[in-house]
Design a protein around this motif. Structure first.
Motif, PDB file in Angstrom:
ATOM      1  N   THR A  37      -3.894  -3.672  -2.085  1.00 34.39           N
ATOM      2  CA  THR A  37      -2.804  -2.680  -2.118  1.00 34.39           C
ATOM      3  C   THR A  37      -1.468  -3.404  -1.956  1.00 34.39           C
ATOM      4  O   THR A  37      -1.337  -4.285  -1.100  1.00 34.39           O
ATOM      5  CB  THR A  37      -2.957  -1.677  -0.948  1.00 34.39           C
ATOM      6  N   ASN A  38      -0.510  -3.015  -2.750  1.00 33.81           N
ATOM      7  CA  ASN A  38       0.802  -3.645  -2.630  1.00 33.81           C
ATOM      8  C   ASN A  38       1.541  -3.126  -1.402  1.00 33.81           C
ATOM      9  O   ASN A  38       1.636  -1.933  -1.184  1.00 33.81           O
ATOM     10  CB  ASN A  38       1.627  -3.379  -3.882  1.00 33.81           C
ATOM     11  N   PHE A  39       2.067  -4.043  -0.597  1.00 35.33           N
ATOM     12  CA  PHE A  39       2.900  -3.655   0.555  1.00 35.33           C
ATOM     13  C   PHE A  39       4.371  -3.995   0.319  1.00 35.33           C
ATOM     14  O   PHE A  39       5.252  -3.163   0.479  1.00 35.33           O
ATOM     15  CB  PHE A  39       2.423  -4.380   1.828  1.00 35.33           C
ATOM     16  N   VAL A  40       4.616  -5.236   0.000  1.00 30.98           N
ATOM     17  CA  VAL A  40       6.019  -5.687  -0.065  1.00 30.98           C
ATOM     18  C   VAL A  40       6.305  -6.481  -1.354  1.00 30.98           C
ATOM     19  O   VAL A  40       6.950  -7.519  -1.333  1.00 30.98           O
ATOM     20  CB  VAL A  40       6.371  -6.545   1.179  1.00 30.98           C
ATOM     21  N   GLY A  41       5.778  -5.989  -2.452  1.00 27.77           N
ATOM     22  CA  GLY A  41       6.078  -6.634  -3.740  1.00 27.77           C
ATOM     23  C   GLY A  41       5.185  -7.822  -4.032  1.00 27.77           C
ATOM     24  O   GLY A  41       5.408  -8.538  -5.001  1.00 27.77           O
ATOM     25  N   GLU A  42       4.146  -8.015  -3.215  1.00 23.34           N
ATOM     26  CA  GLU A  42       3.261  -9.159  -3.475  1.00 23.34           C
ATOM     27  C   GLU A  42       2.334  -8.900  -4.652  1.00 23.34           C
ATOM     28  O   GLU A  42       1.833  -9.829  -5.261  1.00 23.34           O
ATOM     29  CB  GLU A  42       2.471  -9.525  -2.203  1.00 23.34           C
TER      30      GLU A  42
END
Lengths: 438, 601
Positions: free
Chosen positions: A425-430
């Motif tokens: 799941t994407n959290f901070v643009g990773e």
């Protein structure tokens, strides 16, 4: 260090580093200031600084005499207590060439992060902002690990409770992209910008990139950008800097001043210090000083990052079971040797990877190509990896970002199912949902 | 020998070595094509002993952009300061060691490279890498021994090609070429002696055959001071013949400055003048002065500076046509202006009229005994320039200066650099020089100047020996004579034949040493005559294949039966035969055939 014989001789003659001495070697005579011995070279050579400023090494062989001419006069250092002014931006020192000074007498590097020193070295700061400064530690970035990231996180947490406009962190460049990625996960939705910066040319040289990087970072920290970013030269000229997203940036050159690049995405900001402009190049979260940051500083410190290569030994993979989690930097779309076609010369590591996963050690894929997105559906070995539960299908992260993310996720999550879900799941643009063509 | 007027004079010779660059594997040649330009800034940094270098600070005030032209074939990341130095060029070190041995110098046991700060932009890194390889030693001369202070190995700087306000442009191709720097002690007795020493060092270097030749590969700096004068470093004396005059002019300049200082003392002008300036742009609104008009049209300002009690002083000549005002102008130029105008000049020359002069004086509140200086430039630069002028005026002494040589005159560049400019180059480990290495060099090295000269004089007449010693073909000559070729023939070919061909317009630069060696080898086999060598050299610029040349231009030597036939046909008349077959027959061979015939008879 000088050899034992030299040290004995110096003690006998009551000579210390910094004293002016006279050397006699056969019929030759030299006078100069005794310098400390550099790490490399001949420990039986005395190094002296001649009056003209040059250093030379003279061997202490036969017919060697040494005499003191003048004791080093101790330099009177008046320790002024600094009157600290409260500033808009906090500069946190974590070492690296940008915030260090070389003590030439001893060759030691020490932090130079005091408000006064920074302002006297870079008087241009005053035109941009006011600063607070604090040194957290002063280490080569190659020596940093999860413990240090946590300390930095705690210091940021303290700063975010104060009324400031932004934070600049001076950092060694070697692992700056690991720290930036880790902080991105640890401190989310920061109310103010948190900018890491460093220098590729040490500050003791006229051509250092530190000034432009620091001043541009301060401009970034004053801007309306509000994420974890890395601010460094954008090219080989001393004119522009980029701010890269903390999870997207990677050091891509051993020595160039524009070594830091955004991978798979454009950088976020272009800072033109000389024309005093900040342009946005990509989307970002805007500053909101009233926003409450989400902070979770717990990290697992026992994660491995393994580079897959032809002929990799299955036994080596087996031994990785000492780790709590593994990130593989796989070939191509995210591959490892699985001997998909049953070739007599091939060796598979599939069974070993499966063994790790079965013993509850998450295995995460990342691309050694650095650019592009993983896809475990295309080839047989990809599908095999996906089937046994390797994490990372369709992710476009760098190995370093995947690694720091696993450190962070395993810091608070134990269940394999949840781990897999959080990781993907994407959290901070990773992880991005679109593969942009750059 | 007694020294002239207690002159203190020493030389610094910089010579490029004939090997690849000092810390990378780029070739030490000129680049052909620029593919990129980089723009840089340089910061002032503290030195090892924590004093910011004066020169460095001085350059910073100019706040310049540095543009670097990048030549991809001869420059790598190192030249643009994007990677650490690779490893020290050991061949370069060997060449310097050989020269140091030839100069009787004491070689250090361990070489430590230093970073010498240079903030004029000529090094992308902001410093030059340099190391002392040897100290001491001497050169014999007609006026006694001249001592050597240091012999250094260092990086060549990049070459400046354009200097504008706020921007300097450099070419990077020559950056990093290894240089040997030889500094003599202040033992030079008079200006002619300086020339002799410069010449001699040049020859000592060239005799090794391991240094570059040609324009710009050697540079002479001259240090001059006189009692109560100041040490002045004059950079880049190009022509050796002008060195004596250059030094004489510097002595004269300092002597006249001394007189000028006395004069100022007499009119009790030893207090510090204040910085009294005025923006006088308005005065020139309707001026007839072309250059002021252009400046104003370009948005520049005209500023005036009052110099109290200096009326008549600025016009004092230090050297023919070089006035005190000219010196001030050189200081102003360092701030980025093109020059100054001062009140001791003939202002009509600039079409500045009396009314305008009156107005300037009025706005400066000038008295009769005051002088003024004018500059035209953007405001900040104009003010900086005038401040430089004031600073110079307020020096009631002869300043220590680094000056740039221009023929036999020199111009102010910057204050002299102090020793604070050095700190260790930590990227290059100290290098030990052991006796094995030195012994190897001793065994392999050429003869050195004196011995080479002696052996040339044994082989050739004085005149030709002298020529050969200075010749760029010296090494080739030594090689060919060592292989047993006739020294006179070799010397004549290299010094006369080639010169003649060049004068005839043949591009002799195209003829390689190897081709010359090949021609001599074929000559030894008896394939052509001595006289044909010149012709073969001529045609070798077109094709290197000697067979083709011999065939095309009928240059094969005639010998044996064919020669006998020709002799017979011409009744043994040597003159007649040589007229017809000048290039194909050696007259000695006719003689020996005739002699044999006579014997048989």
């Amino acid at each position: 260090m000088y050899s034992k014989e030299i040290q004995k001789m110096l003690i006998k003659e009551k000579i210390e580093i910094g004293d002016k001495i006279l050397l006699k070697q056969n019929n030759k005579e030299y006078s100069g200031v005794l310098m400390p011995r550099p790490e490399l070279g001949d420990e039986n050579c005395l190094v002296i600084k001649l009056d003209n400023g040059y250093n030379i090494g003279i061997k202490t062989t036969d017919n060697f005499k040494i005499k003191i001419l003048e004791k080093l006069k101790p330099i009177k250092k008046t320790v002024e207590k600094e009157k600290l002014e409260k500033g808009d931006i906090t500069i946190l020192g974590c070492g690296g060439t940008i915030s260090s000074k070389v003590e030439y007498k001893t060759g030691a590097v020490y932090p130079a992060i005091s408000q006064k020193e920074l302002l006297s070295n870079f008087p241009e700061i005053k035109d941009i902002t006011t600063i607070n400064t604090r040194s957290i530690f002063s280490l080569l970035s190659g020596d940093l690990n999860q413990k240090h990231w946590k300390i930095i996180g705690e210091e940021i947490e303290k700063e975010l409770k104060k009324d400031i406009e932004g934070i600049v962190i001076s950092h060694g460049t070697d692992t700056m992209h690991y720290t930036s990625a880790a902080l991105s996960f640890m401190i989310q939705e920061s109310p103010v910008p948190i900018i890491l910066t460093g220098a590729q040319r040490s500050s003791d040289r006229g051509s250092s990139d530190s000034k432009l990087n620091l001043l541009s970072s301060l401009m970034a920290a004053k801007s309306d950008f509000s994420e974890i970013g890395v601010c460094m030269h954008s090219n080989l000229n001393d004119n522009l800097c980029y701010v890269h997203k903390g999870t997207r940036v990677r050091k891509m050159h051993t020595s160039r001043r524009d070594a830091f690049k955004s991978i798979n995405q454009l950088p976020i900001l272009r800072i033109d210090y000389y024309n005093k402009t900040v342009d946005s190049v990509n989307k970002y979260i805007k500053k909101d000083k009233n926003r409450k940051p989400k902070i979770n500083l717990k990290l697992n410190e026992n994660i491995g990052l393994i580079y897959i290569h032809p002929g990799i030994n299955p036994k080596f993979i087996e031994k990785l079971s000492d780790y709590d989690g593994i990130v593989l930097a796989g070939t191509g779309l995210g591959h490892v040797p699985t001997n998909a076609f049953n070739d007599k010369n091939s060796k598979s590591i599939l069974k070993e990877i499966q063994g790790l996963i079965k013993s509850n050690i998450p295995v995460v894929m990342s691309p050694q190509t650095l650019y592009g997105r993983l896809n475990l559906n295309t080839y047989t070995y990809g599908r095999q990896l996906k089937q046994i539960g390797v994490i990372g299908h369709l992710c476009d992260w760098t190995p370093e970002t995947a690694f720091t993310k696993l450190c962070w996720v395993l810091g608070h999550e134990k269940k394999m199912e949840k781990i897999k879900q959080e990781m993907e799941t994407n959290f901070v643009g990773e992880i991005t949902d679109r593969s942009v063509v750059l | 020998m007694k020294k002239e007027s207690n002159l203190k004079c020493g030389l610094e010779i910089h010579q490029r070595l004939d090997t690849h660059k000092l810390f990378c594997n780029c070739p030490s040649i000129e680049g052909n094509e620029v593919n990129k330009k980089y723009k840089r800034k340089l910061n002032v940094v503290k030195s090892e002993i924590s004093e910011v270098d004066k020169t460095a600070q001085f350059e910073k005030q100019k706040n310049t952009d540095y543009i670097y032209e990048f030549y991809p074939e001869v420059c790598c990341e190192l030249e643009i300061d994007e990677c650490p130095p690779l490893k020290l060029n050991q061949e370069a070190l060997d060449i310097v060691l050989e020269i140091a041995l030839n100069l009787n110098s004491n070689i250090v046991d361990e070489v430590h490279f230093m970073r010498k700060q240079v903030i004029d932009g000529s090094n992308t890194s902001g410093f030059q890498r340099t190391a002392i390889i040897a100290t001491g030693g001497y050169i014999e001369s007609s006026k006694g021994k001249v001592s050597i202070e240091t012999i250094c190995l260092e990086e060549e700087s990049s070459g400046i090609i354009k200097k504008e306000i706020g921007q300097s442009t450099f070419r990077l191709d020559r950056l990093g070429i290894p240089l040997i720097e030889i500094s003599t002690g202040p033992d030079i007795i008079d200006p002619e002696h300086a020339q002799e020493i410069a010449k001699k060092i040049g020859m000592i270097l060239r005799v090794t055959g391991k240094v570059q030749r040609g324009l710009g590969t050697i540079r002479q700096d001259v240090n001059v001071s006189i009692p109560e004068g100041a040490r002045v470093e004059i950079k880049g004396a190009q022509e050796l013949d002008l060195i004596p005059k250059l030094i004489e002019n510097e002595i004269k300049r300092q002597e006249n400055l001394k007189k000028l200082l006395d004069k100022l003392k007499n009119i009790q002008l030893n207090e510090q003048l204040g910085f009294c300036t005025a923006d006088v742009t308005e005065i020139f609104e309707e001026t007839e002065s072309k250059f002021i008009k252009t400046a104003i049209n370009n948005g520049e300002k005209i500023f005036a500076l009052k110099l109290e009690k200096h009326n008549g002083i600025l016009g004092i000549e230090l050297l023919p046509n070089i006035r005190y005002g000219t010196e001030l102008s050189q200081y102003a130029k360092t701030a980025g202006v093109k020059g100054i105008i001062h009140s001791d000049e003939n202002l009509e020359k600039y079409k500045i009229n009396d009314e305008e002069i009156f107005q300037i004086k009025l706005s400066l509140d000038s008295k009769k005994e005051d002088a003024f200086v004018l500059v035209a430039a953007p405001e900040q630069i104009a003010i900086n320039a005038l401040y430089k002028v004031l600073e110079r005026v307020n020096m009631h002494f002869i300043p220590l200066e680094t000056r740039r040589a221009d023929k036999d005159l020199s111009y102010f560049m910057r204050p002299i650099a102090g020793k604070a400019r050095m700190y260790p180059e930590t990227d290059i480990p100290p290098q030990i020089i052991d006796t094995d290495r030195l012994n190897k060099i001793k065994n392999k090295k050429g003869k050195g100047l004196e011995d080479t000269q002696a052996s040339l004089e044994k082989m050739l007449n004085m005149d030709l020996a002298k020529k050969m010693l200075k010749s760029k073909y010296l090494q080739l000559f030594i090689k060919l004579t060592e292989e047993g070729y006739d020294p006179l023939l070799v010397a004549n070919t290299l010094e006369q034949t080639l010169t003649e061909l060049r004068r005839e317009g043949v591009n002799i630069e195209k003829i390689t040493d190897n081709q010359i060696i090949k021609i001599f080898t074929e000559y030894k086999k008896g394939r052509f005559t001595k006289k044909a060598i010149g012709e073969i050299l001529r045609y070798t610029t077109e094709t290197e294949d000697i067979d083709t040349i011999l065939k095309t231009y009928e240059l094969n030597k005639i010998t044996g039966k064919n020669l006998e036939k020709i002799i017979e046909n011409n009744h043994g008349n040597i003159g007649e035969i040589m007229k017809k077959y000048r290039l194909n027959i050696e007259p000695e061979e006719i003689q020996s055939i005739l002699k044999n015939k006579n014997k048989k008879l």
